[in-house]
Structure formats: structure tokens, C-alpha cells
Design an enzyme around this catalytic site. Structure first.
Site, PDB file in Angstrom:
ATOM      1  CB  CYS A 208     -12.303  -4.538   4.226  1.00 40.79           C
ATOM      2  SG  CYS A 208     -13.677  -3.522   3.702  1.00 40.79           S
TER       3      CYS A 208
ATOM      4  CD1 TRP B  17     -14.751  -1.121   0.749  1.00 37.19           C
ATOM      5  CD2 TRP B  17     -13.099   0.695   0.628  1.00 37.19           C
ATOM      6  NE1 TRP B  17     -14.202  -0.584   1.937  1.00 37.19           N
ATOM      7  CE2 TRP B  17     -13.208   0.223   2.022  1.00 37.19           C
ATOM      8  CE3 TRP B  17     -12.033   1.461   0.404  1.00 37.19           C
ATOM      9  CZ2 TRP B  17     -12.491   0.773   3.188  1.00 37.19           C
ATOM     10  CZ3 TRP B  17     -11.211   2.014   1.599  1.00 37.19           C
ATOM     11  CH2 TRP B  17     -11.387   1.696   2.820  1.00 37.19           C
TER      12      TRP B  17
ATOM     13  CD  GLU C  59      -6.587  -0.606   0.054  1.00 40.54           C
ATOM     14  OE1 GLU C  59      -5.927  -1.378  -1.116  1.00 40.54           O
ATOM     15  OE2 GLU C  59      -6.452  -0.967   0.866  1.00 40.54           O
TER      16      GLU C  59
ATOM     17  CE1 TYR D  30     -10.708   0.545  -3.283  1.00 39.19           C
ATOM     18  CE2 TYR D  30     -11.628  -1.814  -3.196  1.00 39.19           C
ATOM     19  CZ  TYR D  30     -10.646  -0.711  -2.610  1.00 39.19           C
ATOM     20  OH  TYR D  30     -10.134  -0.952  -1.462  1.00 39.19           O
TER      21      TYR D  30
ATOM     22  CD  GLU E 104      -7.905  -3.729  -1.297  1.00 44.04           C
ATOM     23  OE1 GLU E 104      -7.164  -3.920  -0.424  1.00 44.04           O
ATOM     24  OE2 GLU E 104      -9.224  -3.750  -1.216  1.00 44.04           O
TER      25      GLU E 104
ATOM     26  CG  HIS F  77      -5.476  -7.910   2.166  1.00 41.76           C
ATOM     27  ND1 HIS F  77      -5.546  -6.881   3.016  1.00 41.76           N
ATOM     28  CD2 HIS F  77      -5.504  -7.042   0.976  1.00 41.76           C
ATOM     29  CE1 HIS F  77      -5.508  -5.655   2.701  1.00 41.76           C
ATOM     30  NE2 HIS F  77      -5.188  -5.671   1.211  1.00 41.76           N
TER      31      HIS F  77
ATOM     32  CD  GLU G  45     -10.910  -5.931  10.551  1.00 41.70           C
ATOM     33  OE1 GLU G  45     -11.925  -5.464  10.384  1.00 41.70           O
ATOM     34  OE2 GLU G  45     -10.136  -6.210   9.597  1.00 41.70           O
TER      35      GLU G  45
ATOM     36  CG  HIS H  59      -1.880  -1.109   1.205  1.00 42.08           C
ATOM     37  ND1 HIS H  59      -1.611  -2.257   1.734  1.00 42.08           N
ATOM     38  CD2 HIS H  59      -3.048  -1.247   0.671  1.00 42.08           C
ATOM     39  CE1 HIS H  59      -2.704  -3.110   1.477  1.00 42.08           C
ATOM     40  NE2 HIS H  59      -3.531  -2.526   0.779  1.00 42.08           N
TER      41      HIS H  59
ATOM     42  CG  HIS I  53      -3.737  -6.144  -3.336  1.00 45.64           C
ATOM     43  ND1 HIS I  53      -3.445  -4.848  -3.515  1.00 45.64           N
ATOM     44  CD2 HIS I  53      -4.350  -6.159  -2.000  1.00 45.64           C
ATOM     45  CE1 HIS I  53      -3.930  -3.938  -2.503  1.00 45.64           C
ATOM     46  NE2 HIS I  53      -4.328  -4.861  -1.547  1.00 45.64           N
TER      47      HIS I  53
END
Length: 196
Positions: free
Chosen positions: A68, A162, A115, A105, A117, A70, A88, A26, A33
Site C-alpha cells: 500500500c 482495508w 485511516e 474506506y 483513503e 500514496h 518495499e 494520519h 487523501h
């Protein structure tokens, strides 16, 4: 000893082309990614919104969708959704339903951080209270889906870039988020079709 978390790098066709440390991807030249977005609902159809922790690298303090993250290399995306919801928000849920398999996006912050992704979107049903992890989440808010979408679509509700792009696509699935028909897994980009 903890090893640094890696993300899956993808090409324009959604194929995995390698991995890189999450902390290194980032910046002002962020490579495409694999990521995910999820929307947690309760049994009445309210959506769980979260305010990103103020120390986050990207969009600190911004309100956004529930969670959100990864997927790790080799990790099925729906497993990553459940893992991050537990970490989280303290939510233990049974499954994550795929809604927008091909969402992608690119967004640029005021300071130039990007970003970029390929970000399938999932729906999750929660039946227990959320317990936010302050390392990740500054605040939470449950909001009726109709009120939330009207706020986003009218521009009256400030939300992450996003999420702003995802909401119109999700409203196209129908007015009741609990009755949306999940998308078939084969519609995921190739990098995300990891078997659990």
C-alpha cells in the site's frame, strides 16, 4: 537534503484539493487523501501477503495485502505502485493493472488513529522473488488466492481493515485473479487521473 513526502488531499467527489506532509495527515482527524492498494500474484495465482513493520504508525504488525502507499502530487497512481513495490519488496515489475478504481474506506485503530483513503486497487504479476525492506515489511507469505479469500471471508484470517473490505470486491471479479479484466483508467477518481 531530503524533502518530506506529501500526499494528495481530496474532496468527497475525488477531486484534488491540495497536498499535505504524509507525517501530518494520519491522526484522529485524518483528512480524505489519495492512496493505493496492490495485490502481487505469481504465475500460479498465489498472492503475496505482507506483515506491516512493527514501527508503522497505522496497523503496526498487521497482515495485509502486498503493498500500500500514496502517490506523490502529480504522480500517476500506477507509477506509485511500481515505485513502492521496488522500495518495499525489491520487486521490479512491468505494470500495475487497475482493478477497483473507486475503492475508498475509513478505519479507526484502537488508539483513535484514523485511516481515511480514496484507494484504487491494483493487480501486479511478479516473476522474481520478493526481497522485503525491513523498514516497511516485517514478514512475507505467499498463499493460494482461494485459501486466502476463504480465510478472509470466513473471518478466520486476521487481516487489515482495508484488505478485509477489498477481498469481497475482488472475488466478485472472478475466481482466477490472473484472468481479471482491468478497469478503464477513466473510472479513476479525478485526482488519480494524472498522465505519466
Amino acid at each position: 537534503m531530503t524533502t518530506e513526502e506529501h500526499v494528495v488531499l481530496v474532496d468527497g467527489d475525488g477531486n484534488a484539493i491540495g497536498a499535505a506532509p504524509k507525517t501530518s495527515v494520519h491522526g484522529q482527524d485524518t483528512p480524505l487523501h489519495l492512496a493505493f492498494s496492490s495485490y502481487v500474484f505469481d504465475t500460479t495465482g498465489r498472492v503475496l501477503l505482507t506483515r506491516r513493520a512493527d514501527h508503522k504508525l497505522t496497523w503496526p504488525g498487521a497482515w495485509t495485502n502486498s503493498c500500500c502507499g500514496h502517490p506523490l502530487p502529480g504522480e500517476p497512481v500506477d507509477h506509485a505502485v511500481l515505485r513502492r513495490l521496488s522500495y518495499e519488496l525489491g520487486l521490479e515489475v512491468e505494470r500495475a493493472d487497475l482493478m477497483l478504481p473507486g475503492f475508498a474506506y475509513r478505519a479507526v485503530m484502537g488508539n483513535g488513529i484514523v485511516e481515511n483513503e480514496l484507494c484504487p486497487v491494483y493487480r501486479v504479476l511478479a516473476t522474481t522473488p520478493a526481497r522485503p525492506n525491513p523498514d516497511e515489511v516485517g514478514e512475507i507469505l505467499w498463499m493460494p488466492w482461494k485459501e486466502f479469500t476463504e480465510g478472509v471471508l470466513s473471518g478466520l484470517l486476521a487481516i487489515s481493515p482495508w484488505c478485509k473490505e477489498q477481498v469481497p470486491l475482488l472475488t466478485d471479479l472472478g475466481a482466477d485473479p490472473l484472468s481479471w479484466e482491468p478497469a478503464p483508467p477513466h473510472e479513476l477518481p479525478p485526482a488519480a487521473r494524472v498522465k505519466g
